[in-house]
Design an enzyme around this catalytic site. Sequence first.
Site, mmCIF file in Angstrom:
data_model
loop_
_atom_site.group_PDB
_atom_site.id
_atom_site.type_symbol
_atom_site.label_atom_id
_atom_site.label_comp_id
_atom_site.label_asym_id
_atom_site.label_seq_id
_atom_site.Cartn_x
_atom_site.Cartn_y
_atom_site.Cartn_z
ATOM 1 C CG HIS A 134 -2.453 -0.397 0.977
ATOM 2 N ND1 HIS A 134 -2.861 -0.463 -0.723
ATOM 3 C CD2 HIS A 134 -3.277 -1.480 1.349
ATOM 4 C CE1 HIS A 134 -3.979 -0.837 -0.415
ATOM 5 N NE2 HIS A 134 -3.843 -1.207 0.740
ATOM 6 C CG HIS A 247 -24.281 9.367 -1.357
ATOM 7 N ND1 HIS A 247 -23.830 9.938 -2.146
ATOM 8 C CD2 HIS A 247 -24.042 8.385 -1.161
ATOM 9 C CE1 HIS A 247 -23.200 9.502 -3.124
ATOM 10 N NE2 HIS A 247 -23.636 8.297 -2.096
ATOM 11 C CB SER A 249 -24.137 5.362 -3.693
ATOM 12 O OG SER A 249 -23.826 4.687 -2.428
ATOM 13 C CB THR A 250 -24.749 0.148 -5.292
ATOM 14 O OG1 THR A 250 -25.794 0.723 -6.827
ATOM 15 C CG2 THR A 250 -24.837 -0.952 -5.605
ATOM 16 C CG ASP A 373 -10.615 -10.585 -22.728
ATOM 17 O OD1 ASP A 373 -10.093 -11.053 -22.591
ATOM 18 O OD2 ASP A 373 -11.490 -9.553 -22.618
HETATM 19 C C1 LIG Z 1 -16.719 7.266 -1.235
HETATM 20 C C2 LIG Z 1 -16.994 6.165 -2.293
HETATM 21 C C3 LIG Z 1 -17.031 4.385 -1.718
HETATM 22 C C4 LIG Z 1 -18.644 6.575 -2.169
HETATM 23 O O1 LIG Z 1 -19.532 5.730 -2.971
HETATM 24 P P1 LIG Z 1 -20.640 6.045 -3.657
HETATM 25 O O2 LIG Z 1 -20.976 4.983 -4.455
HETATM 26 O O3 LIG Z 1 -21.453 5.615 -2.088
HETATM 27 O O4 LIG Z 1 -20.897 7.467 -3.885
HETATM 28 P P2 LIG Z 1 -20.505 8.076 -5.171
HETATM 29 O O5 LIG Z 1 -20.572 9.609 -4.835
HETATM 30 O O6 LIG Z 1 -18.708 8.156 -5.504
HETATM 31 O O7 LIG Z 1 -21.299 7.832 -6.250
HETATM 32 C C5 LIG Z 1 -22.166 8.021 -6.705
HETATM 33 C C6 LIG Z 1 -22.929 7.141 -8.014
HETATM 34 O O8 LIG Z 1 -22.378 7.448 -9.142
HETATM 35 C C7 LIG Z 1 -21.177 6.062 -9.338
HETATM 36 N N1 LIG Z 1 -19.983 6.378 -9.796
HETATM 37 C C8 LIG Z 1 -19.146 7.873 -9.369
HETATM 38 N N2 LIG Z 1 -18.327 8.327 -9.608
HETATM 39 C C9 LIG Z 1 -18.029 7.485 -10.234
HETATM 40 C C10 LIG Z 1 -15.979 6.661 -10.627
HETATM 41 N N3 LIG Z 1 -15.563 7.811 -10.292
HETATM 42 N N4 LIG Z 1 -16.645 5.440 -11.307
HETATM 43 C C11 LIG Z 1 -18.212 5.177 -11.736
HETATM 44 N N5 LIG Z 1 -18.969 4.944 -10.839
HETATM 45 C C12 LIG Z 1 -18.543 6.220 -10.228
HETATM 46 C C13 LIG Z 1 -20.893 5.102 -8.370
HETATM 47 O O9 LIG Z 1 -20.951 3.986 -8.685
HETATM 48 C C14 LIG Z 1 -22.901 5.676 -7.872
HETATM 49 O O10 LIG Z 1 -23.213 4.758 -8.517
HETATM 50 P P3 LIG Z 1 -24.845 3.909 -7.608
HETATM 51 O O11 LIG Z 1 -25.600 4.555 -7.080
HETATM 52 O O12 LIG Z 1 -25.423 3.086 -8.832
HETATM 53 O O13 LIG Z 1 -23.962 3.247 -7.153
HETATM 54 C C15 LIG Z 1 -16.521 6.721 -3.485
HETATM 55 O O14 LIG Z 1 -17.132 7.671 -3.194
HETATM 56 C C16 LIG Z 1 -15.237 5.933 -3.429
HETATM 57 O O15 LIG Z 1 -14.514 6.770 -3.142
HETATM 58 N N6 LIG Z 1 -14.707 5.104 -3.857
HETATM 59 C C17 LIG Z 1 -13.371 4.300 -4.019
HETATM 60 C C18 LIG Z 1 -12.707 3.617 -3.288
HETATM 61 C C19 LIG Z 1 -11.713 2.536 -3.304
HETATM 62 O O16 LIG Z 1 -10.883 2.550 -4.672
HETATM 63 N N7 LIG Z 1 -11.591 1.424 -2.467
HETATM 64 C C20 LIG Z 1 -9.969 0.859 -2.873
HETATM 65 C C21 LIG Z 1 -9.339 0.675 -1.306
HETATM 66 S S1 LIG Z 1 -7.709 0.251 -2.284
HETATM 67 C C22 LIG Z 1 -8.062 -1.362 -1.533
HETATM 68 O O17 LIG Z 1 -9.381 -1.791 -0.978
HETATM 69 C C23 LIG Z 1 -7.048 -1.808 -1.896
HETATM 70 C C24 LIG Z 1 -7.593 -3.230 -3.014
HETATM 71 O O18 LIG Z 1 -8.562 -2.220 -3.983
HETATM 72 O O19 LIG Z 1 -6.719 -3.549 -3.613
#
Ligand SMILES: CC(C)(COP(=O)(O)OP(=O)(O)OC[C@H]1O[C@@H](n2cnc3c(N)ncnc32)[C@H](O)[C@@H]1OP(=O)(O)O)[C@@H](O)C(=O)NCCC(=O)NCCSC(=O)CC(=O)O
Length: 428
Positions: A134, A247, A249-250, A373
């Site tokens: 990390h 909020h 979201s899924t 893929d």
């Molecule tokens: C904070 C969050 C978890 C909150 O997610 P949410 O889905 O609730 O909120 P959001 O505002 O981001 O998104 C709202 C809606 O828009 C979509 N959306 C927004 N931005 C998007 C993007 N860039 N790509 C794809 N979808 C997106 C979301 O799927 C969601 O749709 P819908 O409502 O339909 O769902 C996220 O924003 C985030 O930062 N996710 C990334 C976390 C991450 O990368 N984790 C990995 C950690 S490392 C780790 O753990 C190691 C490893 O993985 O190897």
Amino acid sequence: MTIHIVEVSEVTPAPNLDSPAKRVFFYRLIESTREHFHSFILPKLKLSLSLVLRDYLPLCGRITWELNEPKPSIVVSQNDAILVTIAETDADFSLLSGYGQRPASELHNLLPEVPVFDDSAKSQGFSIGVAAHHGVSDGKTSTMFVKAWAHVCKQHLKENNVVVPLPETLTPSFDRSLIKDTTGLDEQMIKIVRSMKQDKTNVSRSLSPIPAWELGDDFVFTTLVLSRGDVEKLRERVKSKSPSQLHLSTFVIAYAYVWTCLVKARGGNMERPVSFLFVADFRERLDPPLPATYFGNCMFPAGSYNSKTAADFAGEGGFVTAVEILSGLVKDFSSRKIETIAEEYKMVFDYAVVSSQFGAVAGSTRLGVYESDFGWGRPVKVDAVSIDGNKISMAERRDESGGIEIGMCMNKAELDIVLTLFSSGLQN
Ligand SMILES: CC(C)(COP(=O)(O)OP(=O)(O)OC[C@H]1O[C@@H](n2cnc3c(N)ncnc32)[C@H](O)[C@@H]1OP(=O)(O)O)[C@@H](O)C(=O)NCCC(=O)NCCSC(=O)CC(=O)O
């Protein structure tokens, strides 16, 4: 299960990393003789790995922390190489790449011990295990790398060995000067991490990860699925019970739902304090934002730390309570400043010790892991393996946009309770 190491070889230009974040990609093969794998698929995988590493040079380096340096750094030298382990296993491909219960130890066997990649082949398919420190990359970067590798491999097959440049979306950005921080966050973070490791002597500069949980022999993996319809149903349930603008979201719906199942399944004293957190990708949330292709680790944690008890989530309104908390945390990200991360990070580790149950999430609904893929089809399954009793994983559902896959790993007795709660909660 027996595992027979066939070959361990170095692919230039390429490293040696500790491995806290681990993922396995399973690929089913149609033409699947052992000979075909070794004479055709494996050389293609190695060649494309070598080609893609030209664009991902830091992965070929070593993360080091010199005695007189304030921070660790990634050093890449000429002729550095990635250590690739090729192994064959008689494990049951369909079982391990499925959604049902499978022994945790068998999934872990598919990952390299220290270095970075491990490919295993048998008549049904092969898997690629990736382990990433990390300090070098987060989920976004490590999955982008696999997608880039897959892209190069697939193009190479399609275009008759022509090497095409990576598309912009898969080309990493290494420019650290894009991060505008005048608050000395990096030094604060290093201080916190070092004190957490009781590394206060200022002499030893350990890069080893915080030790993972010991997985018991009875630990099993499983992957639960919420279809788009399930998520919608749960969303409507919240709307009918909570007047607030949430909020929904899924991610929020799924995490809240699973968290209530985990707390109920654990049982015990309902007055026990519980905590749960997740991390957010801050590339697009920083001011100014970073490119989506920023190479590195850009994750901020947010959580609810011991402010609720098990009873708050196990009872009738527990799911809505969890949704309200998560919704608030996601919304708050829009106003979070970079300097708040150090304080939050410290809370995470302080409360991890005193909380009776501490939930966390690996992976995300945004990483697109099923897009990787290599030319022989999309993965049949992708598992984030670095999870344990409290940490779940998330990924987009493979075969449906809008659904979600949730990985879990815990002892079988507790998992069976979680599974019952998970499916019965969807019936109501
Ligand atoms: C904070 C969050 C978890 C909150 O997610 P949410 O889905 O609730 O909120 P959001 O505002 O981001 O998104 C709202 C809606 O828009 C979509 N959306 C927004 N931005 C998007 C993007 N860039 N790509 C794809 N979808 C997106 C979301 O799927 C969601 O749709 P819908 O409502 O339909 O769902 C996220 O924003 C985030 O930062 N996710 C990334 C976390 C991450 O990368 N984790 C990995 C950690 S490392 C780790 O753990 C190691 C490893 O993985 O190897």
